[in-house]
Design a protein around this motif. Structure first.
Motif: not given
Length: 287
Positions: A34-46, A119-134
């Motif tokens: 499944k990872r192969t086709y998720a990667n291809v889907a990401y590349l198609l959307l690029a 990237a998280d859904r299709l490339l299986d990454t885990d990218i942290p974000t900054a703390d939200p502005a209060p």
């Protein structure tokens, strides 16, 4: 001792055979992962996403940049006219140009959030974000002065070039594989191949300039590529066509692994630039 010596080469042979089976399973299994086709889907959307990002950034930057350039050019060439038209232009820049920049920066923050989700859904990454502005005020301040905002703008701008290169890679890989695999369907067609629509000519030229002296050196022998066929897939027998089709299957497996490798590079690039960027205002609204 004799049984040990006998079993040792057998054990080594079994280990090598198991490794070979594992490698073959990994190599051929790229088709069903499944990872192969998720990667291809990401590349198609690029590519389409890259065009959209480029349009948003260019449109948003062109308006304030054009107004600023007009003011600077008027001050340099016609300072008297600046006294008359300068104030209206400055008001337009303040009332339209600056808000446009803020809207583009806000859109870039939301689009980088979209890229993190993809990237998280299709490339299986885990990218942290900054703390939200209060607060909303802090959100606006970060919109202009936060480093992550400008990292996101750079990433979105680069996505157009990367998406274009990815599109050509996908198109060439899929087309080349299909032509090989489908060889039994066109093995007596002389028109199948890669052709030049017209002649290509290149004249090497070297220019040297120093202290007002300019010397142009032009090669007396131009390099030319005549119109015609570059690569031919013509085959006149079914057996050769079936053999070429089998090679095409092997090439297809290699192409899928190449797509996975490119997607892996995309994942690392996205993690590098979008790490600790601002979260979406819709997922983390300020109080």
């Amino acid at each position: 001792m004799k049984s040990t010596r006998t079993s040792s080469p057998l054990a080594a042979g079994r280990t090598a055979l198991d490794r070979l089976r594992g490698w073959l399973r990994w190599f051929v299994g790229v088709v069903v992962r499944k990872r192969t086709y998720a990667n291809v889907a990401y590349l198609l959307l690029a590519f389409p996403l890259g065009i959209g990002y480029f349009t948003v950034l260019v449109t948003g930057i062109a308006i304030p940049a054009g107004l600023t350039f007009g003011l600077v050019d008027m001050a340099r060439t016609e300072p008297v006219a600046l006294l008359i038209a300068g104030i209206p232009l400055l008001l337009v820049l303040l009332c339209i140009g600056i808000p446009t920049v803020l809207v583009v920066l806000f859109a870039s923050v939301e689009l980088t959030a979209l890229e993190r989700v993809l990237a998280d859904r299709l490339l299986d990454t885990d990218i942290p974000t900054a703390d939200p502005a209060p607060t909303l005020r802090e959100r606006v301040r970060r919109l202009v002065f936060d480093r992550g905002t400008w990292k996101g703008v750079g990433y979105l701008g680069s996505k157009f070039v990367l998406g274009l290169a990815t599109f050509f890679l996908l198109a060439f890989g899929v087309t080349f594989t299909f032509v090989l695999v489908a060889a039994p369907l066109h093995y007596r067609n002389q028109l199948v191949g890669i052709h030049l629509g017209g002649p290509v000519e290149f004249v090497p030229e070297l220019t040297y300039q120093h202290a007002g002296w300019v010397i142009d050196v032009v090669s007396p022998v131009p390099l030319s590529l005549a119109e015609g066929e570059l690569i031919s897939f013509y085959i006149d027998s079914l057996g050769e066509a079936l053999a070429l089709s089998a090679i095409g299957v092997l090439v297809g497996l290699v192409v899928l692994h190449l797509f996975n490798a490119v997607a892996w590079l995309f994942a690392r690039y996205t993690e590098l630039l979008l790490r600790d960027t601002q979260p979406s205002i819709f997922s983390e609204p300020p109080e």
